[in-house]
Scaffold this active site. Sequence first.
Site, PDB file in Angstrom:
ATOM      1  N   VAL A  96       0.842  -1.203   0.000  1.00 39.17           N
ATOM      2  CA  VAL A  96       0.000   0.000   0.000  1.00 39.17           C
ATOM      3  C   VAL A  96       0.874   1.248   0.000  1.00 39.17           C
ATOM      4  CG1 VAL A  96      -1.833   1.195   1.213  1.00 39.17           C
ATOM      5  CG2 VAL A  96      -1.719  -1.291   1.287  1.00 39.17           C
ATOM      6  N   PRO A 123     -39.579  17.426 -16.138  1.00 33.17           N
ATOM      7  CA  PRO A 123     -40.458  17.588 -14.978  1.00 33.17           C
ATOM      8  C   PRO A 123     -39.751  17.681 -13.627  1.00 33.17           C
ATOM      9  CG  PRO A 123     -40.538  15.337 -15.795  1.00 33.17           C
ATOM     10  CD  PRO A 123     -39.633  16.072 -16.710  1.00 33.17           C
ATOM     11  N   ASP A 169     -37.485  29.274 -14.577  1.00 35.54           N
ATOM     12  CA  ASP A 169     -38.801  29.294 -13.942  1.00 35.54           C
ATOM     13  C   ASP A 169     -38.778  28.666 -12.567  1.00 35.54           C
ATOM     14  OD1 ASP A 169     -40.063  30.352 -16.032  1.00 35.54           O
ATOM     15  OD2 ASP A 169     -41.184  28.564 -16.597  1.00 35.54           O
ATOM     16  N   LYS A 173     -43.033  32.775 -11.969  1.00 36.74           N
ATOM     17  CA  LYS A 173     -44.174  32.047 -12.536  1.00 36.74           C
ATOM     18  C   LYS A 173     -44.819  31.214 -11.467  1.00 36.74           C
ATOM     19  CE  LYS A 173     -45.004  32.478 -16.964  1.00 36.74           C
ATOM     20  NZ  LYS A 173     -44.068  32.843 -17.831  1.00 36.74           N
ATOM     21  N   GLY A 179     -40.632  21.190 -17.828  1.00 33.24           N
ATOM     22  CA  GLY A 179     -41.305  20.339 -18.816  1.00 33.24           C
ATOM     23  C   GLY A 179     -40.882  20.647 -20.231  1.00 33.24           C
ATOM     24  N   ASP A 180     -41.872  20.854 -21.087  1.00 35.04           N
ATOM     25  CA  ASP A 180     -41.617  21.188 -22.486  1.00 35.04           C
ATOM     26  C   ASP A 180     -42.017  22.646 -22.711  1.00 35.04           C
ATOM     27  OD1 ASP A 180     -41.369  19.912 -25.440  1.00 35.04           O
ATOM     28  OD2 ASP A 180     -42.875  21.498 -25.370  1.00 35.04           O
ATOM     29  N   THR A 212     -42.502  16.566 -21.023  1.00 38.89           N
ATOM     30  CA  THR A 212     -43.584  17.310 -20.386  1.00 38.89           C
ATOM     31  C   THR A 212     -44.075  16.573 -19.139  1.00 38.89           C
ATOM     32  OG1 THR A 212     -45.644  18.464 -20.806  1.00 38.89           O
ATOM     33  CG2 THR A 212     -45.446  16.253 -21.763  1.00 38.89           C
ATOM     34  N   ALA A 213     -44.678  17.343 -18.223  1.00 40.76           N
ATOM     35  CA  ALA A 213     -45.107  16.758 -16.947  1.00 40.76           C
ATOM     36  C   ALA A 213     -45.983  15.525 -17.155  1.00 40.76           C
ATOM     37  CB  ALA A 213     -45.846  17.810 -16.125  1.00 40.76           C
ATOM     38  N   MET A 244     -52.034  22.343 -13.974  1.00 40.61           N
ATOM     39  CA  MET A 244     -52.476  23.493 -13.158  1.00 40.61           C
ATOM     40  C   MET A 244     -53.903  23.297 -12.659  1.00 40.61           C
ATOM     41  SD  MET A 244     -50.872  26.405 -15.677  1.00 40.61           S
ATOM     42  CE  MET A 244     -51.246  25.534 -17.184  1.00 40.61           C
ATOM     43  N   GLY A 266     -44.034  15.162  -9.390  1.00 39.43           N
ATOM     44  CA  GLY A 266     -43.748  13.972 -10.184  1.00 39.43           C
ATOM     45  C   GLY A 266     -42.292  13.885 -10.624  1.00 39.43           C
TER      46      GLY A 266
HETATM   47  N1  SAH Z   1     -44.313  23.320 -19.684  1.00 41.26           N
HETATM   48  C1  SAH Z   1     -44.631  22.461 -18.570  1.00 41.26           C
HETATM   49  C2  SAH Z   1     -45.969  22.812 -17.927  1.00 41.26           C
HETATM   50  C3  SAH Z   1     -46.041  24.177 -17.353  1.00 41.26           C
HETATM   51  S1  SAH Z   1     -47.589  24.495 -16.586  1.00 41.26           S
HETATM   52  C4  SAH Z   1     -44.585  21.000 -19.013  1.00 41.26           C
HETATM   53  O1  SAH Z   1     -44.497  20.714 -20.181  1.00 41.26           O
HETATM   54  O2  SAH Z   1     -44.623  20.137 -18.139  1.00 41.26           O
HETATM   55  C5  SAH Z   1     -47.234  24.074 -14.929  1.00 41.26           C
HETATM   56  C6  SAH Z   1     -47.977  22.830 -14.503  1.00 41.26           C
HETATM   57  O3  SAH Z   1     -47.286  21.670 -14.963  1.00 41.26           O
HETATM   58  C7  SAH Z   1     -48.070  22.635 -13.029  1.00 41.26           C
HETATM   59  O4  SAH Z   1     -49.117  23.409 -12.473  1.00 41.26           O
HETATM   60  C8  SAH Z   1     -48.372  21.171 -12.944  1.00 41.26           C
HETATM   61  O5  SAH Z   1     -49.706  20.905 -13.237  1.00 41.26           O
HETATM   62  C9  SAH Z   1     -47.537  20.624 -14.078  1.00 41.26           C
HETATM   63  N2  SAH Z   1     -46.254  20.071 -13.628  1.00 41.26           N
HETATM   64  C10 SAH Z   1     -45.026  20.460 -14.003  1.00 41.26           C
HETATM   65  N3  SAH Z   1     -44.070  19.711 -13.421  1.00 41.26           N
HETATM   66  C11 SAH Z   1     -44.698  18.816 -12.655  1.00 41.26           C
HETATM   67  C12 SAH Z   1     -44.278  17.764 -11.792  1.00 41.26           C
HETATM   68  N4  SAH Z   1     -42.973  17.494 -11.608  1.00 41.26           N
HETATM   69  N5  SAH Z   1     -45.198  17.060 -11.143  1.00 41.26           N
HETATM   70  C13 SAH Z   1     -46.519  17.316 -11.303  1.00 41.26           C
HETATM   71  N6  SAH Z   1     -46.981  18.292 -12.099  1.00 41.26           N
HETATM   72  C14 SAH Z   1     -46.104  19.031 -12.767  1.00 41.26           C
END
Ligand code: SAH
Length: 466
Positions: free
Chosen positions: A23, A228, A251, A273, A305-306, A334-335, A387, A416
């Site tokens: 070592v 997400p 955001d 936002k 998300g997207d 997206t979520a 939302m 999520g």
């Molecule tokens: N552009 C984003 C959505 C924006 S609107 C997309 O494509 O996902 C924001 C909403 O997205 C939140 O109010 C919720 O409803 C949803 N959201 C985003 N991330 C989330 C997560 N990790 N878990 C659950 N809902 C989520």
Amino acid sequence: MDYLPIFLKLCGAPCLVVGGGEVAGRKLGLLLEAGAAVTVIAPAADAAIVEMAEGGRIRLRAKTFEAADSEGFRLVIAATDDREVNADVAAAARGRGIPVNVVDCPDLCDFIFPAIIDRSPVVIAVSTGGASPVLARQLRTRIEACIPSRFGTLARIAGGLRDHIKRAIPDARTRRHFWEQALQGPVAELALQGRAEEAEMLLLEEAEASAKQGGPSPGSVALVGAGPGDPDLLTLRALRLIQEADVVVYDRLVSPEILALVRRDSRRIYAGKERSRHSIPQDSINELLANLAAEGNCVVRLKGGDPFIFGRGGEEIETLMARGIPFQVVPGITAAAGCAAYAGIPLTHRDHAHACVFVAGHLKDGTLQGLDWPHLARPHQTVVVYMGLQGLPQICAELIRHGAPPSRPAALVQQGTTRDQQVAVATLETLPARISDSEVKAPTLVIIGDVVELREKLAWYRNRKE
Ligand code: SAH
């Protein structure tokens, strides 16, 4: 961070290794690679160590260790197989303010040895803080695999021309963009093939061209979907762009883990936002993006998300288009896709749902706007409500009023894809009451349809509390 990773210059520095076994030999080898002047203290040493001493590469003192022996060293390593001796060495070094490493005894260490990937001058160190050296080595193997073996050549070329390029392209931002392009393009290709001279010439040519172009390079905006929450769900392009950006406008939905991947010295602007509490009004965000790019910045507009799904991405690029600012849009998960996958709820299914509808369920002046209830109440489809938490009681009531059975399965997914994800499964009739009884953490997504029942069989993701 339990340990601060630093790279220590040890060239010519006196370093002490106590111990003469295998070592000790390994540690000693590392010190020699870093150019240290190594002394070994051990009553008896392995043949390899004796040989090194005879060859003049190290100094060997055949004796048992005494505290005073550590005097004058810059670094001390205790590598004997005797715990007591190791503890004495540690105490002696510490008493003299000398950083000490005790092999296999993290408690006594001032510093630890990382797993090393050596592409000198590029050196990568990996540490698990002593938790699992095997894990560190496995990680090293993965990193080794994705860093070309001639990476060091590329770094040497860049290092050799750094001052020259600094003079040729005095503007710091233009220069950084130049390097970012050069180190990924044809110059890098040549260097990684071992054609160092050609790479160098091309680099100089490119620098000259960049200098001639003059002034800072024009800025641009990338509208990037961050997914997400789970940082592993970023696209490769999203990751590259956030690591190259001058400014990141983000955001509320962008998770801290993802923000941690943003280049350290880039500017971060929080654009808020939050429901009915936008930190910066949308018009100002549009203007801000355009202005930052017009100043020559590479801007990343990072959205949860997207960007094109309930993200107002369309409005943001309209302004950019009107001002003639170059932009690109990088899709994200997206979520609905992320939450459904991590909740074990397939959004479509041959037997249950042939279509999927995404709707925004936010309330405006206390009412839900513009939703086609008869359509949303139909069977054999999945409805995902973004939302929708505030309006959930109305949403469920309207669906039932328009013919959906009260027993239709409905799930609420909170946070999520993150480690805190929670999923509540109920029906249109029972979900609102289920939710009002418990503390709900935003963001939340509602999934409605027979597919929700599949979760019972398909749930696979466990959050940190499960
Ligand atoms: N552009 C984003 C959505 C924006 S609107 C997309 O494509 O996902 C924001 C909403 O997205 C939140 O109010 C919720 O409803 C949803 N959201 C985003 N991330 C989330 C997560 N990790 N878990 C659950 N809902 C989520």
